[in-house]
Design a protein around this motif. Structure first.
Motif, PDB file in Angstrom:
ATOM      1  N   GLN A 128      13.630 -39.812  10.351  1.00  0.00           N
ATOM      2  CA  GLN A 128      14.322 -39.582   9.083  1.00  0.00           C
ATOM      3  C   GLN A 128      13.460 -40.061   7.905  1.00  0.00           C
ATOM      4  O   GLN A 128      13.560 -39.541   6.810  1.00  0.00           O
ATOM      5  N   GLU A 185      17.949 -29.442   5.865  1.00  0.00           N
ATOM      6  CA  GLU A 185      19.234 -29.671   6.540  1.00  0.00           C
ATOM      7  C   GLU A 185      19.048 -30.475   7.828  1.00  0.00           C
ATOM      8  O   GLU A 185      19.882 -31.306   8.172  1.00  0.00           O
ATOM      9  N   LEU A 186      17.941 -30.207   8.526  1.00  0.00           N
ATOM     10  CA  LEU A 186      17.694 -30.969   9.752  1.00  0.00           C
ATOM     11  C   LEU A 186      17.484 -32.444   9.449  1.00  0.00           C
ATOM     12  O   LEU A 186      17.669 -33.299  10.307  1.00  0.00           O
ATOM     13  N   ASN A 187      17.092 -32.743   8.204  1.00  0.00           N
ATOM     14  CA  ASN A 187      16.902 -34.141   7.833  1.00  0.00           C
ATOM     15  C   ASN A 187      18.159 -34.753   7.244  1.00  0.00           C
ATOM     16  O   ASN A 187      18.102 -35.795   6.594  1.00  0.00           O
ATOM     17  N   GLY A 188      19.269 -34.069   7.457  1.00  0.00           N
ATOM     18  CA  GLY A 188      20.535 -34.686   7.106  1.00  0.00           C
ATOM     19  C   GLY A 188      21.095 -34.289   5.746  1.00  0.00           C
ATOM     20  O   GLY A 188      22.154 -34.774   5.361  1.00  0.00           O
ATOM     21  N   TYR A 196      15.971 -25.077   5.761  1.00  0.00           N
ATOM     22  CA  TYR A 196      16.298 -25.353   7.166  1.00  0.00           C
ATOM     23  C   TYR A 196      15.879 -26.772   7.537  1.00  0.00           C
ATOM     24  O   TYR A 196      16.679 -27.556   8.075  1.00  0.00           O
ATOM     25  N   PHE A 197      14.643 -27.122   7.202  1.00  0.00           N
ATOM     26  CA  PHE A 197      14.177 -28.460   7.574  1.00  0.00           C
ATOM     27  C   PHE A 197      14.838 -29.548   6.729  1.00  0.00           C
ATOM     28  O   PHE A 197      15.025 -30.665   7.188  1.00  0.00           O
TER      29      PHE A 197
END
Lengths: 244, 386
Positions: free
Chosen positions: A74, A100-103, A97-98
């Motif tokens: 994170q 969102e993957l990081n929260g 996209y990435f």
């Protein structure tokens, strides 16, 4: 801050990392300098927990990557080598996209994406599929992906490879900006000019070990050479695998 | 399901929908397979229902006009048929029936009249025609024999010490078992074919394009990655299955089933049942294909592995539709579901227990494969192809 302690890693018959220790501080640009095959990429992959060290550990802001990989990642942004773009996505989709993957939530990710697109002057290609992008466009997209979620630490693997002067300048400006905002920037390179122009701290690596640590000027003084290149060759004892 | 997993599923689906190869793979099968099946049924019906007229050569037909008339009433004609249009090519079989010159006189005297059948018995294609002709000749001979006995005041039944009665218990629907099996098999196989390209693209392809390492350096767990990929591939498989069923519904309505004595009606109830029963199979198909593709080093390698691996469900399905060793197969994936579906299409009761167990086994295999994949994504060898 990225701290690496006593990392050892054997891949096949090669001792890729050999008791490697260093730390990259916040608000500084740290260069990992070494000839081809010195273990730079292996080191960075270990920092991300993609490779498991035989010995030692890596900590991101004090979080052990092996013990809590998700929390540690994170705090990291990666500009990888090779880029790993999704050719069928547009940069806007790819970056968000990435994010969102990081929260980040969907709307936060959209905002963050828009602002990073503006920052990197990506607007003209932001809604085109990545297929057929030039090297510079790919670099910017990959870089946007690494910094969109504002991680404290940004790791770049050979960031200037294949870039023209303009793109290299954009990259340098971005890295300096990040440094001034207090981020910890760690990049690997075998290009002297890059390292000399950017780095506050240089870690010289050879055969999986740290050979010397210091500022570019400090290294020159230490070896009594006028240029970083000469200092580097003096330090690693050979001129093999170095790009001037 | 966490937000990250949903984000990944959405991305997988957007990515896949833009990949022509993945989309076309599903579409080709969904449209092609039912049409091919229909073509096969048409051919089958043509062969089963109308035995063609058998044209043979008869030497000296005027010697036995009654026999010739009898044969032609059974569809065995000499040379050209009167019904046939002049100039139309007649397919005359290479069979020669020679009626001896003394046929009429021997027949009149009540002794054996000689008829010679000349044909190449090693010719496979003639076998059926020869048997048909022989059967008719024997029937005619028996009829003549009976008439002679009656003329002499003897009950012809003395010549039949045994009267064989055959009662065929097969209902039209059970006769249809094999055909139904094949039809159902092509439908359920859609879940394997439709998701295959996506499965390769999102695993071996992802690594080949170097995005797998990047994805793994983000704060997502390997199980989230695996789940999102399984969901995406399963969805593709299910969409493929639905399309196949819809195309089948229309295509099968053109097949003249009444001539076969049974029917395959793809109604909405059947479609619903198929989707429900097909879901565990689709999940297993996704897990299996992803698992194998992750082990492969490149897209091409994955393709060749999968071609071999996909023989397995195909064989299970074949075994189920041909009724080979049904006892063990009814518990296994694919064959278990297929047998249940065949029962359903035959209008019998759905074997609930058997279906439940085979579906559970299917899901258990899927879970094991998913777990293996999740482990493999933590392996340096798999991720970097070391």
């Amino acid at each position: 801050m990225i701290q690496v302690s006593n990392l050892s890693k054997r891949i096949g018959d090669v001792q890729a990392l050999n008791d490697l220790s260093f730390s990259a501080l916040d608000g500084q640009i740290t260069g990992l300098l070494g000839p081809n095959g010195a273990g730079k990429t292996t080191c960075l992959r270990t920092v991300f927990g993609l490779l498991k060290p035989d010995n030692g550990f890596a900590e991101i802001d004090g979080i052990n990557i092996a013990k809590s990989p998700v929390a540690a990642k994170q705090q990291l942004g990666l500009f990888p080598d090779p880029f790993g773009l999704y050719e069928r996505l547009t940069p806007r989709e790819y970056i968000s996209y990435f994010a969102e993957l990081n929260g980040l939530s969907r709307s936060d990710a959209k905002h963050a994406t828009s602002s990073v697109i503006e920052k990197l002057h990506l607007a003209d290609i932001a809604d085109r599929q990545c297929k057929g992008f030039s090297q510079g466009q790919r670099m910017k997209t990959a870089l946007a992906q690494a910094i969109v979620h504002q991680p404290t630490n940004i790791v770049l693997d050979e960031p200037t490879r294949g870039l023209d002067v303009m793109s290299t300048r954009v990259l340098r400006d971005i890295l300096r900006d990040l440094k001034n905002q207090g981020h910890c920037v760690l990049f690997s390179s075998h290009v002297m000019q890059e390292v000399a122009a950017l780095c506050d701290q240089v870690i010289v690596m050879a055969e999986g070990r740290v050979v010397a640590v210091g500022s570019p000027d400090g290294l020159c003084q230490q070896t009594g050479k006028a240029s970083l290149e000469d200092a580097f060759i003096q330090l690693i004892g050979t001129d093999e695998g170095i790009a001037a | 399901m966490s937000n990250k997993t949903i984000t990944m599923i959405r991305k997988e689906l957007i990515d896949a929908a833009r990949d022509k190869r993945s989309v076309m793979a599903g579409l080709y099968y969904a449209v092609g397979a039912p049409l091919l099946m229909c073509g096969m049924f048409f051919m089958l019906i043509g062969q089963l229902t109308s035995p063609e007229d058998l044209n043979i050569n008869i030497n000296n037909p005027q010697g036995a006009p009654d026999l010739v008339k009898y044969l032609s009433s059974k569809g065995i004609t000499h040379g050209k048929n009167e019904d046939q249009v002049e100039g139309e090519k007649v397919d005359t079989k290479d069979i020669l029936l020679i009626i001896s010159d003394d046929y009429a006189s021997n027949m009149a005297k009540g002794i054996s009249a000689e008829v010679t059948l000349v044909a190449d018995a090693s010719n496979e294609k003639l076998q059926k025609s020869i048997r048909r002709l022989e059967k008719r000749l024997q029937q005619y001979s028996a009829e003549m024999g009976s008439l002679r006995l009656i003329a002499r005041g003897i009950d012809p039944r003395v010549m039949q010490p045994i009267k064989l009665n055959v009662e065929d218990q097969a209902t039209p629907d059970s006769k249809a078992g094999m055909i139904l099996g094949i039809a159902t098999m092509t439908m359920i196989y859609a879940v394997f074919i439709s998701g295959m390209n996506l499965a390769i693209d999102t695993s071996a392809g992802e690594r080949e394009r170097n995005s797998l390492a990047l994805l793994l350096s983000h704060p997502v767990s390997t199980s989230q990655i695996v789940i999102s990929k399984i969901v995406a591939v399963t969805l593709f498989g299910m969409i493929g299955l639905l399309l196949t069923l819809i195309v089948s519904k229309f295509a099968y309505s053109f097949v003249p089933w009444q001539e076969l004595g049974f029917s395959v009606s793809v109604n909405s109830r059947f479609i619903g049942m198929m989707m429900l029963i097909g879901l565990p199979v689709a999940i297993m198909a996704a897990c299996l294909q992803l698992f194998v593709s992750f082990l492969a080093k490149s897209f091409k390698e994955a393709q060749s592995y999968l071609t071999i691996v996909l023989m397995l469900p195909m064989m299970l399905a074949m075994a189920a539709s041909y009724d080979i060793a049904p006892e063990t197969l009814q518990w296994l994936p694919v064959s278990g579901q297929l047998q249940a579906l065949i029962e359903f299409i035959k209008g019998r009761e759905l074997p609930g227990m058997q279906l439940a167990i085979s579906s559970l086994i299917t899901l258990a295999i899927s879970a094991a494969l998913a777990f293996g994949m999740q482990k493999s994504l933590k392996s340096e060898k798999i991720v970097f192809g070391l």
